[in-house]
Design a protein around this motif. Structure first.
Motif, mmCIF file in Angstrom:
data_model
loop_
_atom_site.group_PDB
_atom_site.id
_atom_site.type_symbol
_atom_site.label_atom_id
_atom_site.label_comp_id
_atom_site.label_asym_id
_atom_site.label_seq_id
_atom_site.Cartn_x
_atom_site.Cartn_y
_atom_site.Cartn_z
ATOM 1 N N GLN A 1 61.021 88.688 -22.526
ATOM 2 C CA GLN A 1 61.210 90.092 -22.618
ATOM 3 C C GLN A 1 62.199 90.041 -23.851
ATOM 4 O OE1 GLN A 1 62.357 92.024 -18.959
ATOM 5 N NE2 GLN A 1 63.489 93.680 -20.073
ATOM 6 N N HIS A 2 61.992 90.545 -25.049
ATOM 7 C CA HIS A 2 62.833 90.568 -26.221
ATOM 8 C C HIS A 2 63.233 89.449 -26.353
ATOM 9 C CE1 HIS A 2 62.356 94.891 -26.110
ATOM 10 N NE2 HIS A 2 62.920 94.833 -24.805
ATOM 11 N N ASN A 3 64.596 88.865 -26.409
ATOM 12 C CA ASN A 3 65.120 87.672 -26.696
ATOM 13 C C ASN A 3 65.203 86.899 -25.579
ATOM 14 O OD1 ASN A 3 67.110 89.601 -25.545
ATOM 15 N ND2 ASN A 3 68.736 88.045 -26.156
ATOM 16 N N LEU A 4 64.670 87.189 -24.326
ATOM 17 C CA LEU A 4 64.743 86.454 -23.324
ATOM 18 C C LEU A 4 63.466 85.685 -23.079
ATOM 19 C CD1 LEU A 4 66.886 89.134 -20.756
ATOM 20 C CD2 LEU A 4 67.633 87.226 -22.435
ATOM 21 N N THR A 5 63.615 84.215 -22.690
ATOM 22 C CA THR A 5 62.328 83.810 -22.309
ATOM 23 C C THR A 5 62.659 82.916 -20.961
ATOM 24 O OG1 THR A 5 61.456 83.349 -24.342
ATOM 25 C CG2 THR A 5 60.612 82.219 -22.556
ATOM 26 N N GLN A 6 62.125 83.510 -19.810
ATOM 27 C CA GLN A 6 62.419 82.849 -18.421
ATOM 28 C C GLN A 6 61.476 82.190 -17.997
ATOM 29 O OE1 GLN A 6 63.959 85.410 -15.145
ATOM 30 N NE2 GLN A 6 61.807 85.308 -14.395
ATOM 31 N N TYR A 7 61.821 80.780 -17.557
ATOM 32 C CA TYR A 7 60.791 79.640 -16.994
ATOM 33 C C TYR A 7 61.240 79.380 -15.399
ATOM 34 C CZ TYR A 7 60.929 78.654 -21.983
ATOM 35 O OH TYR A 7 60.955 78.678 -23.406
ATOM 36 N N ILE A 8 60.405 79.826 -14.833
ATOM 37 C CA ILE A 8 60.591 79.339 -13.237
ATOM 38 C C ILE A 8 59.965 77.987 -12.985
ATOM 39 C CG2 ILE A 8 60.233 79.831 -10.836
ATOM 40 C CD1 ILE A 8 59.903 82.791 -11.635
ATOM 41 N N THR A 9 60.373 77.100 -12.165
ATOM 42 C CA THR A 9 60.024 75.879 -12.182
ATOM 43 C C THR A 9 59.537 75.568 -10.630
ATOM 44 O OG1 THR A 9 61.510 74.888 -13.805
ATOM 45 C CG2 THR A 9 60.613 73.162 -12.146
ATOM 46 N N PRO A 10 58.275 74.895 -10.520
ATOM 47 C CA PRO A 10 57.975 74.583 -9.166
ATOM 48 C C PRO A 10 58.715 73.707 -8.542
ATOM 49 C CG PRO A 10 56.180 74.057 -10.589
ATOM 50 C CD PRO A 10 57.336 74.410 -11.662
ATOM 51 N N ILE B 1 55.667 71.183 -17.350
ATOM 52 C CA ILE B 1 55.810 71.013 -15.688
ATOM 53 C C ILE B 1 54.940 69.983 -15.595
ATOM 54 C CG2 ILE B 1 54.892 71.904 -13.518
ATOM 55 C CD1 ILE B 1 57.078 73.634 -14.819
ATOM 56 N N ILE B 2 55.709 68.820 -14.615
ATOM 57 C CA ILE B 2 55.260 67.800 -14.170
ATOM 58 C C ILE B 2 55.039 67.997 -12.553
ATOM 59 C CG2 ILE B 2 55.498 65.372 -13.778
ATOM 60 C CD1 ILE B 2 55.581 65.909 -16.779
ATOM 61 N N LEU B 3 53.562 67.699 -12.077
ATOM 62 C CA LEU B 3 53.398 67.922 -10.662
ATOM 63 C C LEU B 3 53.029 66.607 -10.245
ATOM 64 C CD1 LEU B 3 51.607 71.296 -10.681
ATOM 65 C CD2 LEU B 3 53.919 70.848 -10.026
ATOM 66 N N LEU B 4 53.230 66.224 -8.917
ATOM 67 C CA LEU B 4 52.967 65.042 -8.216
ATOM 68 C C LEU B 4 52.259 65.788 -6.805
ATOM 69 C CD1 LEU B 4 55.948 62.931 -8.441
ATOM 70 C CD2 LEU B 4 53.871 62.778 -10.133
ATOM 71 N N ASN B 5 51.256 64.896 -6.299
ATOM 72 C CA ASN B 5 50.713 65.249 -5.232
ATOM 73 C C ASN B 5 51.241 65.013 -4.106
ATOM 74 O OD1 ASN B 5 48.136 66.503 -6.253
ATOM 75 N ND2 ASN B 5 47.290 64.360 -6.513
ATOM 76 N N ASN B 6 51.482 65.956 -3.065
ATOM 77 C CA ASN B 6 52.118 65.610 -1.669
ATOM 78 C C ASN B 6 51.601 64.499 -0.893
ATOM 79 O OD1 ASN B 6 54.940 66.847 -0.823
ATOM 80 N ND2 ASN B 6 53.935 68.853 -1.295
ATOM 81 N N LEU B 7 52.188 63.655 -0.190
ATOM 82 C CA LEU B 7 51.645 62.499 0.554
ATOM 83 C C LEU B 7 51.420 63.154 2.095
ATOM 84 C CD1 LEU B 7 53.903 59.518 -0.886
ATOM 85 C CD2 LEU B 7 51.584 60.456 -1.391
ATOM 86 N N ASN B 8 50.388 64.028 2.159
ATOM 87 C CA ASN B 8 50.154 64.520 3.419
ATOM 88 C C ASN B 8 49.634 63.731 4.358
ATOM 89 O OD1 ASN B 8 51.451 67.093 2.596
ATOM 90 N ND2 ASN B 8 49.186 67.617 1.510
ATOM 91 N N GLY C 1 57.305 69.096 -8.042
ATOM 92 C CA GLY C 1 57.115 68.666 -9.347
ATOM 93 C C GLY C 1 58.608 69.129 -9.757
ATOM 94 N N TYR C 2 58.768 68.947 -11.093
ATOM 95 C CA TYR C 2 59.959 69.420 -11.783
ATOM 96 C C TYR C 2 59.396 69.697 -13.366
ATOM 97 C CZ TYR C 2 59.711 64.615 -13.983
ATOM 98 O OH TYR C 2 59.311 63.442 -14.684
ATOM 99 N N ARG C 3 60.459 70.074 -14.220
ATOM 100 C CA ARG C 3 60.044 70.452 -15.534
ATOM 101 C C ARG C 3 61.029 69.603 -16.433
ATOM 102 N NH1 ARG C 3 58.443 75.328 -17.847
ATOM 103 N NH2 ARG C 3 58.511 76.497 -15.956
ATOM 104 N N LEU C 4 60.288 69.239 -17.554
ATOM 105 C CA LEU C 4 60.816 68.406 -18.571
ATOM 106 C C LEU C 4 61.220 69.363 -19.802
ATOM 107 C CD1 LEU C 4 58.958 64.930 -18.838
ATOM 108 C CD2 LEU C 4 61.286 65.392 -18.292
ATOM 109 N N ILE C 5 62.410 69.601 -20.052
ATOM 110 C CA ILE C 5 62.968 70.258 -21.269
ATOM 111 C C ILE C 5 63.387 69.371 -22.345
ATOM 112 C CG2 ILE C 5 64.647 72.337 -21.949
ATOM 113 C CD1 ILE C 5 65.169 72.548 -18.830
ATOM 114 N N SER C 6 62.647 69.717 -23.693
ATOM 115 C CA SER C 6 62.859 68.943 -24.821
ATOM 116 C C SER C 6 63.761 69.873 -25.769
ATOM 117 C CB SER C 6 61.691 68.286 -25.253
ATOM 118 O OG SER C 6 60.758 67.575 -24.503
#
Length: 237
Positions: free
Chosen positions: A185-194, A230-237, A215-220
């Motif tokens: 939105q205009h000058n804002l970029t929003q990233y929601i992480t799992p 985004i990095i996602l791993l499978n849950n060990l159900n 998972g988590y997010r890698l920011i460069s």
């Protein structure tokens, strides 16, 4: 180039993850092991550690990162317990730091509000020619999902309107909704992480858990260029 691992919502020592077949401690160990195999300079935890009995174990797991670990607290967290391990000079856990090209601002939305005191501080900290990265537990921009309708940041319009007055590009890295989302939105970029525990289905009528991954997010950050994945791993159900 600088790389940040942004993790959030592990919910240790809480009953809800267990009810959905999630083992948060095992998730956390796997995530830290995964991060150890990447070139990561800093870890930022975006809030919701979980029950206070889990705090000693949680902070011990991050001790090897020393000053390269930064903490936010979320609505499931206890400020008085958190500052035993991550001291704060304020009555809330907010702070700022910067490098050559970027200013980093960490906000405390653990009460689901950004207080008047914190807003005044934020306005002063935003006076910079640098690109700005904001870390906050709650999203600031509205998201079309059931969690947003029930558990939003209460005064997000006030925070958003302050940020929109700036000419600088602002990147907002947030958590809380247990899903992935990116919007501008205009000058804002929003990233929601799992979440590091379990996800919540984004397109659903009511809040619905998805326990298939975490998972988590890698920011460069390369000078003033900011990217993430985004990095996602499978849950060990």
């Amino acid at each position: 180039m600088k790389t940040i691992a942004f993790l959030n919502d592990i919910h240790l020592d809480e009953t809800e993850p267990l009810e959905h077949g999630i083992r948060p401690q095992e998730n956390w160990k796997r995530l830290l092991d995964h991060i150890a195999h990447h070139h990561v300079d800093n870890i930022v935890f975006g809030g919701d550690i979980g029950g206070k009995n889990a705090y000693p174990w949680f902070f011990a797991s991050l001790k090897p990162w020393g000053k390269n670990f930064h903490l936010l607290i979320g609505n499931h967290d206890n400020y008085d317990e958190a500052i035993k391990y991550y001291p704060s000079v304020n009555s809330e856990l907010y702070y700022a730091y910067e490098d050559g090209h970027v200013k980093y601002i960490a906000l405390d939305s653990s009460t689901s509000w950004i207080s008047t005191t914190q807003l005044t501080w934020l306005k002063a900290e935003l006076s910079t020619p640098k690109k700005i990265l904001i870390f906050i537990h709650h999203p600031i921009l509205e998201v079309d999902t059931p969690v947003d309708r029930v558990y939003p940041l209460k005064n997000r319009e006030q925070v958003r309107d302050l940020l929109l007055t700036l000419p600088n590009p602002i990147h907002i890295f947030c958590a809380h909704y247990h899903m992935s989302d990116v919007q501008t939105q205009h000058n804002l970029t929003q990233y929601i992480t799992p979440a590091a525990s379990y996800q919540i289905k984004k397109q659903a009528r009511d809040i619905e858990v998805d326990n298939s991954n975490y998972g988590y997010r890698l920011i460069s950050i390369d000078e003033d260029r900011i990217n993430s994945r985004i990095i996602l791993l499978n849950n060990l159900n």
